[in-house]
Write a protein that holds these residues in place. Structure first.
Motif, PDB file in Angstrom:
ATOM      1  N   ARG A  97      40.562 -32.362  69.008  1.00  0.00           N
ATOM      2  CA  ARG A  97      41.093 -33.502  69.761  1.00  0.00           C
ATOM      3  C   ARG A  97      40.370 -34.758  69.300  1.00  0.00           C
ATOM      4  O   ARG A  97      39.144 -34.824  69.346  1.00  0.00           O
ATOM      5  CB  ARG A  97      40.888 -33.317  71.272  1.00  0.00           C
ATOM      6  CG  ARG A  97      41.669 -32.172  71.851  1.00  0.00           C
ATOM      7  CD  ARG A  97      41.590 -32.166  73.374  1.00  0.00           C
ATOM      8  NE  ARG A  97      40.207 -32.081  73.855  1.00  0.00           N
ATOM      9  CZ  ARG A  97      39.521 -30.942  73.926  1.00  0.00           C
ATOM     10  NH1 ARG A  97      40.058 -29.803  73.502  1.00  0.00           N
ATOM     11  NH2 ARG A  97      38.277 -30.942  74.399  1.00  0.00           N
ATOM     12  N   HIS A  98      41.117 -35.768  68.881  1.00  0.00           N
ATOM     13  CA  HIS A  98      40.519 -36.986  68.331  1.00  0.00           C
ATOM     14  C   HIS A  98      39.709 -37.712  69.395  1.00  0.00           C
ATOM     15  O   HIS A  98      40.191 -37.980  70.486  1.00  0.00           O
ATOM     16  CB  HIS A  98      41.610 -37.910  67.788  1.00  0.00           C
ATOM     17  CG  HIS A  98      41.079 -39.038  66.964  1.00  0.00           C
ATOM     18  ND1 HIS A  98      40.506 -40.153  67.525  1.00  0.00           N
ATOM     19  CD2 HIS A  98      40.989 -39.208  65.624  1.00  0.00           C
ATOM     20  CE1 HIS A  98      40.106 -40.972  66.562  1.00  0.00           C
ATOM     21  NE2 HIS A  98      40.394 -40.423  65.402  1.00  0.00           N
ATOM     22  N   GLY A  99      38.447 -38.003  69.056  1.00  0.00           N
ATOM     23  CA  GLY A  99      37.630 -38.836  69.921  1.00  0.00           C
ATOM     24  C   GLY A  99      36.944 -38.132  71.077  1.00  0.00           C
ATOM     25  O   GLY A  99      36.345 -38.796  71.929  1.00  0.00           O
ATOM     26  N   ASP A 100      37.005 -36.797  71.132  1.00  0.00           N
ATOM     27  CA  ASP A 100      36.299 -36.069  72.200  1.00  0.00           C
ATOM     28  C   ASP A 100      34.867 -35.822  71.743  1.00  0.00           C
ATOM     29  O   ASP A 100      34.529 -34.761  71.214  1.00  0.00           O
ATOM     30  CB  ASP A 100      37.016 -34.745  72.506  1.00  0.00           C
ATOM     31  CG  ASP A 100      36.469 -34.053  73.746  1.00  0.00           C
ATOM     32  OD1 ASP A 100      35.311 -34.326  74.122  1.00  0.00           O
ATOM     33  OD2 ASP A 100      37.193 -33.225  74.340  1.00  0.00           O
ATOM     34  N   ASP A 101      34.009 -36.826  71.936  1.00  0.00           N
ATOM     35  CA  ASP A 101      32.644 -36.786  71.396  1.00  0.00           C
ATOM     36  C   ASP A 101      31.875 -35.560  71.859  1.00  0.00           C
ATOM     37  O   ASP A 101      31.207 -34.897  71.063  1.00  0.00           O
ATOM     38  CB  ASP A 101      31.875 -38.049  71.806  1.00  0.00           C
ATOM     39  CG  ASP A 101      32.376 -39.303  71.104  1.00  0.00           C
ATOM     40  OD1 ASP A 101      33.221 -39.178  70.198  1.00  0.00           O
ATOM     41  OD2 ASP A 101      31.916 -40.404  71.453  1.00  0.00           O
ATOM     42  N   GLU A 102      31.948 -35.262  73.156  1.00  0.00           N
ATOM     43  CA  GLU A 102      31.176 -34.152  73.714  1.00  0.00           C
ATOM     44  C   GLU A 102      31.600 -32.825  73.088  1.00  0.00           C
ATOM     45  O   GLU A 102      30.760 -32.032  72.666  1.00  0.00           O
ATOM     46  CB  GLU A 102      31.365 -34.113  75.233  1.00  0.00           C
ATOM     47  CG  GLU A 102      30.645 -32.979  75.936  1.00  0.00           C
ATOM     48  CD  GLU A 102      29.117 -33.158  75.987  1.00  0.00           C
ATOM     49  OE1 GLU A 102      28.436 -32.152  76.262  1.00  0.00           O
ATOM     50  OE2 GLU A 102      28.636 -34.281  75.759  1.00  0.00           O
ATOM     51  N   ALA A 103      32.909 -32.587  72.999  1.00  0.00           N
ATOM     52  CA  ALA A 103      33.404 -31.335  72.411  1.00  0.00           C
ATOM     53  C   ALA A 103      33.049 -31.245  70.936  1.00  0.00           C
ATOM     54  O   ALA A 103      32.695 -30.168  70.436  1.00  0.00           O
ATOM     55  CB  ALA A 103      34.918 -31.235  72.602  1.00  0.00           C
ATOM     56  N   ASN A 104      33.128 -32.373  70.225  1.00  0.00           N
ATOM     57  CA  ASN A 104      32.811 -32.377  68.797  1.00  0.00           C
ATOM     58  C   ASN A 104      31.360 -31.980  68.542  1.00  0.00           C
ATOM     59  O   ASN A 104      31.067 -31.123  67.704  1.00  0.00           O
ATOM     60  CB  ASN A 104      33.050 -33.775  68.203  1.00  0.00           C
ATOM     61  CG  ASN A 104      34.524 -34.115  68.062  1.00  0.00           C
ATOM     62  OD1 ASN A 104      35.370 -33.225  67.991  1.00  0.00           O
ATOM     63  ND2 ASN A 104      34.826 -35.392  68.026  1.00  0.00           N
ATOM     64  N   LEU A 105      30.438 -32.594  69.280  1.00  0.00           N
ATOM     65  CA  LEU A 105      29.033 -32.294  68.982  1.00  0.00           C
ATOM     66  C   LEU A 105      28.623 -30.919  69.495  1.00  0.00           C
ATOM     67  O   LEU A 105      27.791 -30.246  68.885  1.00  0.00           O
ATOM     68  CB  LEU A 105      28.110 -33.418  69.449  1.00  0.00           C
ATOM     69  CG  LEU A 105      27.898 -33.778  70.893  1.00  0.00           C
ATOM     70  CD1 LEU A 105      26.892 -32.880  71.552  1.00  0.00           C
ATOM     71  CD2 LEU A 105      27.416 -35.229  70.988  1.00  0.00           C
ATOM     72  N   ARG A 106      29.238 -30.452  70.594  1.00  0.00           N
ATOM     73  CA  ARG A 106      28.942 -29.100  71.084  1.00  0.00           C
ATOM     74  C   ARG A 106      29.414 -28.049  70.076  1.00  0.00           C
ATOM     75  O   ARG A 106      28.728 -27.051  69.821  1.00  0.00           O
ATOM     76  CB  ARG A 106      29.602 -28.865  72.444  1.00  0.00           C
ATOM     77  CG  ARG A 106      28.920 -29.599  73.590  1.00  0.00           C
ATOM     78  CD  ARG A 106      27.548 -29.052  73.860  1.00  0.00           C
ATOM     79  NE  ARG A 106      26.809 -29.863  74.837  1.00  0.00           N
ATOM     80  CZ  ARG A 106      25.528 -29.738  75.079  1.00  0.00           C
ATOM     81  NH1 ARG A 106      24.800 -28.856  74.404  1.00  0.00           N
ATOM     82  NH2 ARG A 106      24.923 -30.516  75.972  1.00  0.00           N
ATOM     83  N   LEU A 107      30.594 -28.257  69.494  1.00  0.00           N
ATOM     84  CA  LEU A 107      31.102 -27.324  68.479  1.00  0.00           C
ATOM     85  C   LEU A 107      30.185 -27.320  67.263  1.00  0.00           C
ATOM     86  O   LEU A 107      29.824 -26.256  66.743  1.00  0.00           O
ATOM     87  CB  LEU A 107      32.521 -27.707  68.067  1.00  0.00           C
ATOM     88  CG  LEU A 107      33.118 -26.873  66.914  1.00  0.00           C
ATOM     89  CD1 LEU A 107      33.168 -25.390  67.270  1.00  0.00           C
ATOM     90  CD2 LEU A 107      34.504 -27.377  66.532  1.00  0.00           C
ATOM     91  N   LEU A 108      29.785 -28.495  66.827  1.00  0.00           N
ATOM     92  CA  LEU A 108      28.904 -28.588  65.651  1.00  0.00           C
ATOM     93  C   LEU A 108      27.570 -27.881  65.905  1.00  0.00           C
ATOM     94  O   LEU A 108      27.090 -27.118  65.058  1.00  0.00           O
ATOM     95  CB  LEU A 108      28.672 -30.055  65.292  1.00  0.00           C
ATOM     96  CG  LEU A 108      27.809 -30.294  64.051  1.00  0.00           C
ATOM     97  CD1 LEU A 108      28.529 -29.822  62.797  1.00  0.00           C
ATOM     98  CD2 LEU A 108      27.438 -31.756  63.911  1.00  0.00           C
ATOM     99  N   LEU A 109      26.975 -28.125  67.068  1.00  0.00           N
ATOM    100  CA  LEU A 109      25.704 -27.468  67.393  1.00  0.00           C
ATOM    101  C   LEU A 109      25.858 -25.953  67.420  1.00  0.00           C
ATOM    102  O   LEU A 109      24.975 -25.214  66.961  1.00  0.00           O
ATOM    103  CB  LEU A 109      25.169 -27.967  68.737  1.00  0.00           C
ATOM    104  CG  LEU A 109      24.619 -29.393  68.763  1.00  0.00           C
ATOM    105  CD1 LEU A 109      24.205 -29.772  70.180  1.00  0.00           C
ATOM    106  CD2 LEU A 109      23.445 -29.560  67.810  1.00  0.00           C
ATOM    107  N   ALA A 110      26.986 -25.476  67.951  1.00  0.00           N
ATOM    108  CA  ALA A 110      27.229 -24.030  67.996  1.00  0.00           C
ATOM    109  C   ALA A 110      27.369 -23.449  66.593  1.00  0.00           C
ATOM    110  O   ALA A 110      26.873 -22.351  66.306  1.00  0.00           O
ATOM    111  CB  ALA A 110      28.481 -23.737  68.816  1.00  0.00           C
ATOM    112  N   GLN A 111      28.030 -24.207  65.707  1.00  0.00           N
ATOM    113  CA  GLN A 111      28.263 -23.716  64.346  1.00  0.00           C
ATOM    114  C   GLN A 111      26.975 -23.550  63.552  1.00  0.00           C
ATOM    115  O   GLN A 111      26.899 -22.702  62.657  1.00  0.00           O
ATOM    116  CB  GLN A 111      29.212 -24.670  63.606  1.00  0.00           C
ATOM    117  CG  GLN A 111      30.643 -24.584  64.102  1.00  0.00           C
ATOM    118  CD  GLN A 111      31.507 -25.695  63.527  1.00  0.00           C
ATOM    119  OE1 GLN A 111      31.061 -26.821  63.343  1.00  0.00           O
ATOM    120  NE2 GLN A 111      32.755 -25.379  63.246  1.00  0.00           N
TER     121      GLN A 111
END
Length: 204
Positions: A97-111
């Motif tokens: 989802r474009h611009g969902d900062d919280e979801a983006n960084l949580r996914l990256l940290l999990a990866q």
């Protein structure tokens, strides 16, 4: 020659930030920097490039053609070494989802949760572009190096700022005061480099 230079954004915060970065060259050339909100009838361009440079040039060329003015644009994102430079141009929509900062960084940290500290290097990367109405273009690049921390820290900035610890510092990008970050950021470096080329293109 005095005139106007357009920045391919409707974000007044970005326009103000760039006026500060380019203050010397704008004063020297008698040039006024305006945003795309000065041209409400011009539509937004789709960022379909696969590199920061392609997207920056796409936006700058579109703005130059639409307004008949020299145009600046930039594209930037986070490049994580262990992910082969991703999320890269997909930084703003990494979670889908474009611009969902919280979801983006949580996914990256999990990866990269099992990646040890010595392999968590990353950088914010920016390409700044100038496009002239006659088709000439110039680009410059900037990097803001650091490492990915395990939990977000700091309230300043946006996007991935809370998880990039600045190289040579104990703070994340989101823990830096805005004026300190803006002096050393990837955008500041890219546009400062581009500023050196501006007088030639603006007729000075």
């Amino acid at each position: 020659m005095s005139g106007r230079l357009v920045l391919a954004t409707r974000n007044q915060g970005k326009v103000g930030e760039l006026r500060a970065i380019l203050a010397d060259v704008l004063d020297r050339t008698g040039t006024e920097l305006v945003g795309m909100d000065a041209f409400p009838d011009v539509p937004d361009v789709v960022e379909s490039g696969v590199t920061f440079e392609e997207n920056a040039l796409l936006k700058a060329r579109f703005a130059a053609e639409a307004t008949g003015l020299p145009a600046l644009a930039d594209d930037s994102g986070l490049a994580v070494d262990v992910l082969g430079g991703s999320p890269g141009v997909f930084s703003a929509r990494w979670s889908g989802r474009h611009g969902d900062d919280e979801a983006n960084l949580r996914l990256l940290l999990a990866q990269i949760s099992d990646v040890p500290e010595e392999h968590r290097s990353a950088a914010f990367v920016c390409c700044a572009a100038l496009a002239m109405p006659d088709g000439r273009t110039v680009t410059r690049h900037g990097r803001f190096e650091g490492t990915i921390v395990r939990e977000p820290r700091g309230e300043n900035g946006f996007g991935y700022d809370p998880i990039l610890q600045v190289a040579g510092d104990t703070r994340t990008s989101a823990e830096l005061p805005p004026e300190e970050k803006n002096a050393i950021s990837h955008r500041a470096k890219a546009f400062a480099a581009l500023a050196e080329a501006l007088p030639e293109y603006l007729g000075h």
